[in-house]
Scaffold this active site. Structure first.
Site, PDB file in Angstrom:
ATOM      1  N   ASP A   1      -5.997   7.657  -3.928  1.00 24.95           N
ATOM      2  CA  ASP A   1      -5.690   8.115  -5.281  1.00 24.95           C
ATOM      3  C   ASP A   1      -5.733   9.646  -5.318  1.00 24.95           C
ATOM      4  O   ASP A   1      -6.002  10.289  -4.297  1.00 24.95           O
ATOM      5  CB  ASP A   1      -6.652   7.473  -6.283  1.00 24.95           C
TER       6      ASP A   1
ATOM      7  N   PRO B   1      -3.853 -19.510  -1.862  1.00 26.73           N
ATOM      8  CA  PRO B   1      -4.097 -18.600  -2.980  1.00 26.73           C
ATOM      9  C   PRO B   1      -5.581 -18.367  -3.249  1.00 26.73           C
ATOM     10  O   PRO B   1      -6.414 -19.240  -3.012  1.00 26.73           O
ATOM     11  CB  PRO B   1      -3.431 -19.294  -4.170  1.00 26.73           C
TER      12      PRO B   1
END
Length: 138
Positions: A16, A59
């Site tokens: 970031d 999943p």
């Protein structure tokens, strides 16, 4: 239970503006580490084990992490992934991310073994016995 370590070099795009890894990218690293763990256990690439076992995927149904130390562009980290629990149709994985040999993140995930029904929807399916055996190996 089955354990594997994956090494990751932190890339510029993983970070970031503060110069540290943007936290969702850790979950991408952990997803890749889980695929690598299962690929090692099954001795085949993910695209092959999906077809081999006839599943739609694995999943995630639960995940979380405790962030202890940040990682930065250029760091090389080790992700130690371990199967911690086998359910009827689910399994749990613990990830420990180490930077310079020190714990930087502790994470967990729970995944479900799923197949497609006739309508194309996914549903859980029991873990096959050979999968249980492979994931239980030390």
């Amino acid at each position: 239970m089955f354990t594997r370590t994956t090494q990751v070099e932190i890339q510029f795009g993983d970070c970031d503006p503060a110069g540290i890894v943007y936290y969702p990218n850790y979950f991408r690293f952990f997803d890749n580490a889980t695929a690598a763990l299962l690929s090692a256990a099954f001795a085949m690439h993910k695209r092959n084990w999906l077809e081999h076992f006839g599943i739609a995927g694995i999943p995630m149904v639960d995940t979380g992490a405790r962030f202890i130390k940040p990682s930065r562009f250029g760091d090389v980290v080790d992700i130690r992934s371990e199967i911690t629990e086998l359910g009827r149709s689910s399994f749990s994985v613990r990830h420990t991310l180490l930077r310079d040999g020190e714990v930087a993140i502790e994470a967990h995930e729970k995944r479900v073994w799923v197949v497609r029904n006739e309508a194309g929807d996914i549903r859980s399916a029991p873990l096959p016995e050979d999968v249980r055996r492979l994931l239980s190996a030390s």
